[in-house]
Design a protein around this motif. Structure first.
Motif, PDB file in Angstrom:
ATOM      1  N   PHE A   1       0.716  -1.235   0.036  1.00  0.00           N
ATOM      2  CA  PHE A   1      -0.078  -0.060  -0.057  1.00  0.00           C
ATOM      3  C   PHE A   1       0.959   1.376  -0.022  1.00  0.00           C
ATOM      4  CE2 PHE A   1      -3.136   2.997   1.358  1.00  0.00           C
ATOM      5  CZ  PHE A   1      -4.301   2.433   0.680  1.00  0.00           C
ATOM      6  N   ASN A   2       2.153   1.166   0.517  1.00  0.00           N
ATOM      7  CA  ASN A   2       2.823   2.462   0.823  1.00  0.00           C
ATOM      8  C   ASN A   2       3.458   2.809  -0.842  1.00  0.00           C
ATOM      9  OD1 ASN A   2       4.558  -0.193   0.381  1.00  0.00           O
ATOM     10  ND2 ASN A   2       6.452   0.995   1.322  1.00  0.00           N
ATOM     11  N   LYS A   3       3.283   1.857  -1.713  1.00  0.00           N
ATOM     12  CA  LYS A   3       3.731   2.355  -3.157  1.00  0.00           C
ATOM     13  C   LYS A   3       2.659   3.062  -3.797  1.00  0.00           C
ATOM     14  CE  LYS A   3       6.316  -1.772  -4.141  1.00  0.00           C
ATOM     15  NZ  LYS A   3       6.692  -2.939  -4.752  1.00  0.00           N
ATOM     16  N   LEU A   4       1.301   3.285  -3.254  1.00  0.00           N
ATOM     17  CA  LEU A   4       0.383   4.013  -3.922  1.00  0.00           C
ATOM     18  C   LEU A   4       0.465   5.422  -2.978  1.00  0.00           C
ATOM     19  CD1 LEU A   4      -2.438   1.703  -3.111  1.00  0.00           C
ATOM     20  CD2 LEU A   4      -1.015   2.014  -5.097  1.00  0.00           C
TER      21      LEU A   4
ATOM     22  N   PHE B   1     -10.657   0.909 -10.807  1.00  0.00           N
ATOM     23  CA  PHE B   1      -9.814   1.255  -9.623  1.00  0.00           C
ATOM     24  C   PHE B   1      -8.842   0.217  -9.172  1.00  0.00           C
ATOM     25  CE2 PHE B   1     -14.175   0.277  -7.771  1.00  0.00           C
ATOM     26  CZ  PHE B   1     -13.569  -0.853  -7.037  1.00  0.00           C
ATOM     27  N   ILE B   2      -9.012  -1.142  -9.642  1.00  0.00           N
ATOM     28  CA  ILE B   2      -8.104  -2.189  -9.365  1.00  0.00           C
ATOM     29  C   ILE B   2      -6.924  -2.102 -10.507  1.00  0.00           C
ATOM     30  CG2 ILE B   2      -7.820  -4.672  -9.481  1.00  0.00           C
ATOM     31  CD1 ILE B   2     -10.758  -4.744  -8.319  1.00  0.00           C
ATOM     32  N   VAL B   3      -7.142  -1.865 -11.966  1.00  0.00           N
ATOM     33  CA  VAL B   3      -6.028  -1.481 -12.801  1.00  0.00           C
ATOM     34  C   VAL B   3      -5.068  -0.500 -12.333  1.00  0.00           C
ATOM     35  CG1 VAL B   3      -5.603  -1.000 -15.203  1.00  0.00           C
ATOM     36  CG2 VAL B   3      -7.289  -2.518 -14.776  1.00  0.00           C
ATOM     37  N   PRO B   4      -5.395   0.787 -11.729  1.00  0.00           N
ATOM     38  CA  PRO B   4      -4.570   1.552 -11.479  1.00  0.00           C
ATOM     39  C   PRO B   4      -3.504   1.139 -10.240  1.00  0.00           C
ATOM     40  CG  PRO B   4      -6.479   2.791 -11.488  1.00  0.00           C
ATOM     41  CD  PRO B   4      -6.840   1.192 -11.849  1.00  0.00           C
ATOM     42  N   VAL B   5      -4.028   0.378  -9.299  1.00  0.00           N
ATOM     43  CA  VAL B   5      -3.610  -0.195  -8.234  1.00  0.00           C
ATOM     44  C   VAL B   5      -2.354  -1.226  -8.450  1.00  0.00           C
ATOM     45  CG1 VAL B   5      -3.796  -1.595  -6.033  1.00  0.00           C
ATOM     46  CG2 VAL B   5      -5.285   0.421  -6.569  1.00  0.00           C
ATOM     47  N   THR B   6      -2.910  -2.246  -9.172  1.00  0.00           N
ATOM     48  CA  THR B   6      -1.925  -3.070  -9.609  1.00  0.00           C
ATOM     49  C   THR B   6      -0.967  -2.588 -10.576  1.00  0.00           C
ATOM     50  OG1 THR B   6      -3.443  -3.780 -11.322  1.00  0.00           O
ATOM     51  CG2 THR B   6      -3.682  -5.121  -9.328  1.00  0.00           C
TER      52      THR B   6
END
Length: 199
Positions: free
Chosen positions: A65-68, A139-144
């Motif tokens: 999560f810290n990479k976001l 919202f999953i694609v931007p996270v991955t």
């Protein structure tokens, strides 16, 4: 004396027939209960496997999560975690409830009422899952993408192959979701018919 023996034999035979009828009814009810529960066993296995995959992905997102590093990627991460945790837990708990309705105890009317309420909740959760699944891609694609390749898709324009891949994914999801939802409706309808046969 013969009349008394005949009456005694008749009474004994009548008692034996009553016992046999009760035993037959119990066997039929037990078989119906088993058939009813088996209706949801396969779905429960698939949903449990899907939930494990979702939980594994959720752990992956939590650990990274810290990479976001922007508020909007963190918001996407939070929505992703909600989707990956809340929906599978809700579906599995509803499946457990519907599978474990004790059709041997309680009145037929009460059992059917509980079944219909739980069935409607299960189908509603599937509908919500389908809608959120499609929205979830955004919202999953931007996270991955950010976690795996350190790319912020909001700052980069999509390439042609990415647009084609996204389109194919959406079409495949539409077919799969339609097939799965029809399967849920067929199984819940079949289970309801089993319950109605008990009336």
């Amino acid at each position: 004396m013969e009349i008394e023996e005949l009456q005694s034999a008749w009474t004994k035979m009548s008692d034996e027939l009553d016992q046999q009828k009760k035993l037959t009814n119990k066997i039929i009810l037990d078989m119906t209960k088993q058939k009813y529960q088996n209706k949801f066993t396969t779905i429960t296995k698939y949903e449990s496997l899907g939930a494990l995959v979702c939980f594994a992905i959720a752990l992956f997102v939590i650990f990274n999560f810290n990479k976001l590093d922007t508020w909007y990627l963190q918001a996407c991460g939070a929505f992703t975690l909600l989707f990956l945790i809340v929906l599978p837990v809700s579906v599995l708990s509803t499946l457990k409830k519907i599978k474990n309705i004790d059709i041997l105890n309680g009145s037929y009317k009460e059992n059917l009422k509980v079944y219909v309420h739980t069935k409607n909740r299960l189908l509603r959760l599937q509908q919500i899952g389908i809608v959120v699944g499609f929205i979830g891609l955004f919202f999953i694609v931007p996270v991955t993408s950010k976690i795996i390749s350190n790319k912020n898709v909001f700052l980069n324009s999509l390439k042609t192959e990415q647009i084609i891949t996204l389109t194919i994914t959406l079409v495949a999801m539409a077919f799969f979701c339609n097939w799965a939802y029809k399967g849920y409706k067929k199984i819940t309808r079949s289970a309801q018919e089993l319950l109605q046969d008990l009336e």
